[in-house]
Design a protein around this motif. Sequence first.
Motif, PDB file in Angstrom:
ATOM      1  N   GLU A 184       0.834  -1.209   0.000  1.00  0.00           N
ATOM      2  CA  GLU A 184       0.000   0.000   0.000  1.00  0.00           C
ATOM      3  C   GLU A 184       0.873   1.265   0.000  1.00  0.00           C
ATOM      4  O   GLU A 184       0.488   2.296  -0.556  1.00  0.00           O
ATOM      5  N   LEU A 185       2.059   1.170   0.620  1.00  0.00           N
ATOM      6  CA  LEU A 185       2.974   2.332   0.615  1.00  0.00           C
ATOM      7  C   LEU A 185       3.456   2.616  -0.809  1.00  0.00           C
ATOM      8  O   LEU A 185       3.637   3.772  -1.196  1.00  0.00           O
ATOM      9  N   ILE A 186       3.654   1.546  -1.574  1.00  0.00           N
ATOM     10  CA  ILE A 186       4.082   1.716  -2.974  1.00  0.00           C
ATOM     11  C   ILE A 186       2.931   2.329  -3.774  1.00  0.00           C
ATOM     12  O   ILE A 186       3.129   3.262  -4.564  1.00  0.00           O
ATOM     13  N   ARG A 187       1.705   1.807  -3.531  1.00  0.00           N
ATOM     14  CA  ARG A 187       0.537   2.350  -4.264  1.00  0.00           C
ATOM     15  C   ARG A 187       0.368   3.836  -3.983  1.00  0.00           C
ATOM     16  O   ARG A 187       0.102   4.629  -4.878  1.00  0.00           O
ATOM     17  N   LEU A 188       0.511   4.212  -2.688  1.00  0.00           N
ATOM     18  CA  LEU A 188       0.322   5.627  -2.323  1.00  0.00           C
ATOM     19  C   LEU A 188       1.410   6.505  -2.939  1.00  0.00           C
ATOM     20  O   LEU A 188       1.139   7.632  -3.365  1.00  0.00           O
ATOM     21  N   ALA A 189       2.627   5.987  -2.994  1.00  0.00           N
ATOM     22  CA  ALA A 189       3.726   6.775  -3.585  1.00  0.00           C
ATOM     23  C   ALA A 189       3.470   6.992  -5.077  1.00  0.00           C
ATOM     24  O   ALA A 189       3.706   8.086  -5.611  1.00  0.00           O
ATOM     25  N   ILE A 190       2.972   5.962  -5.752  1.00  0.00           N
ATOM     26  CA  ILE A 190       2.678   6.113  -7.186  1.00  0.00           C
ATOM     27  C   ILE A 190       1.491   7.061  -7.369  1.00  0.00           C
ATOM     28  O   ILE A 190       1.487   7.902  -8.283  1.00  0.00           O
ATOM     29  N   PHE A 249      13.205   4.792 -17.855  1.00  0.00           N
ATOM     30  CA  PHE A 249      13.698   6.075 -17.336  1.00  0.00           C
ATOM     31  C   PHE A 249      14.585   5.845 -16.112  1.00  0.00           C
ATOM     32  O   PHE A 249      15.678   6.368 -16.028  1.00  0.00           O
ATOM     33  N   LEU A 250      14.081   5.054 -15.179  1.00  0.00           N
ATOM     34  CA  LEU A 250      14.833   4.754 -13.957  1.00  0.00           C
ATOM     35  C   LEU A 250      14.388   3.404 -13.408  1.00  0.00           C
ATOM     36  O   LEU A 250      13.237   2.999 -13.612  1.00  0.00           O
ATOM     37  N   PHE A 285       4.524   3.092 -14.407  1.00  0.00           N
ATOM     38  CA  PHE A 285       5.308   2.496 -13.331  1.00  0.00           C
ATOM     39  C   PHE A 285       5.077   0.983 -13.340  1.00  0.00           C
ATOM     40  O   PHE A 285       3.927   0.534 -13.329  1.00  0.00           O
ATOM     41  N   VAL A 286       6.142   0.211 -13.378  1.00  0.00           N
ATOM     42  CA  VAL A 286       6.001  -1.244 -13.250  1.00  0.00           C
ATOM     43  C   VAL A 286       6.608  -1.629 -11.898  1.00  0.00           C
ATOM     44  O   VAL A 286       7.789  -1.352 -11.637  1.00  0.00           O
ATOM     45  N   VAL A 287       5.775  -2.212 -11.046  1.00  0.00           N
ATOM     46  CA  VAL A 287       6.212  -2.591  -9.698  1.00  0.00           C
ATOM     47  C   VAL A 287       6.600  -4.069  -9.734  1.00  0.00           C
ATOM     48  O   VAL A 287       5.773  -4.924 -10.045  1.00  0.00           O
ATOM     49  N   PRO A 344      12.820  -5.486  -1.595  1.00  0.00           N
ATOM     50  CA  PRO A 344      11.568  -6.216  -1.866  1.00  0.00           C
ATOM     51  C   PRO A 344      10.854  -5.760  -3.137  1.00  0.00           C
ATOM     52  O   PRO A 344      10.189  -6.545  -3.796  1.00  0.00           O
ATOM     53  N   PHE A 345      10.976  -4.474  -3.469  1.00  0.00           N
ATOM     54  CA  PHE A 345      10.315  -3.964  -4.669  1.00  0.00           C
ATOM     55  C   PHE A 345      11.314  -3.207  -5.544  1.00  0.00           C
ATOM     56  O   PHE A 345      12.186  -2.496  -5.033  1.00  0.00           O
ATOM     57  N   LEU A 346      11.126  -3.348  -6.843  1.00  0.00           N
ATOM     58  CA  LEU A 346      11.762  -2.432  -7.804  1.00  0.00           C
ATOM     59  C   LEU A 346      10.624  -1.687  -8.485  1.00  0.00           C
ATOM     60  O   LEU A 346       9.663  -2.320  -8.949  1.00  0.00           O
ATOM     61  N   ILE A 347      10.704  -0.376  -8.508  1.00  0.00           N
ATOM     62  CA  ILE A 347       9.744   0.387  -9.322  1.00  0.00           C
ATOM     63  C   ILE A 347      10.495   0.803 -10.587  1.00  0.00           C
ATOM     64  O   ILE A 347      11.475   1.559 -10.514  1.00  0.00           O
TER      65      ILE A 347
END
Length: 220
Positions: free
Chosen positions: A50-56, A191-192, A73-75, A125-128
């Motif tokens: 959910e922290l990733i979703r909110l950041a996106i 891009f990154l 964004f690909v998580v 744990p995640f790459l965005i």
Amino acid sequence: MTCNPRHRAVAAPVNEVDRADALRVARAFFERMATRRSIRDYTTRPVDPELIRLAIATANTAPSGANRQPWHFVVVSDPDRKQHIRDGAEQEERAFYSSASAGEWLAALEPLGTDWRKPHLTDAPFLIVVFEVHRGPSGEKAYYLKESVGIAVGLLLASLHHAGLATLTHTPSPMRFLNAILDRPSSEKPFLVIPVGYAAGDASVPDIAKKSPEDVTDWR
Ligand SMILES: Cc1cc2nc3c(=O)[nH]c(=O)nc-3n(C[C@H](O)[C@H](O)[C@H](O)COP(=O)(O)O)c2cc1C
């Protein structure tokens, strides 16, 4: 205001901060952001998606040229895909770090202590993975693409940092191999790659000098 039939207007959103509180709020935000550093050593401690979703969602509020929002964004949390990305990145980084023509660039990187090894790409744990969208699904063109995506990523990094997460803005170059691994069309360009997680207990950062705000500002 305008006679353009395609233009409709709504009231601007309210953004009110008590004047007496504004300095405190701005200073607190600055002090929080001043603790952000690029982190290259991660624990495997899980991150709430959910922290990733909110950041996106925060990144997606960014202004963009002609409102095209030219970002995708690909998580990635799947270990096999993360390994695949690490393999591709390390292959490119090996070539880069041993290339004679990159001398000036490699010299600039020396104080950072980086090399071709990229364990953060599998430990976090995640790459965005952020893509620039050059053409939208109906062929619509993007304007001020890099400016727009850069602003969106700034908001993304601020949100993740605010939530106590560590990040790295990582740019293997060239990055086209990411389209194939992540099933993105050729109208999009990587891009990154941003590893997101918690800093390892023994994580260190390079002791590098930063310009002061006065160094980078003129008031006229
Ligand atoms: C566009 C961009 C690309 C970057 N690429 C890399 C990279 O490929 N690998 C890496 O280790 N750091 C990379 N960095 C991180 C920078 O080295 C880092 O931001 C800089 O040294 C300042 O350190 P700080 O982020 O801890 O303040 C990149 C940063 C930016 C903004």
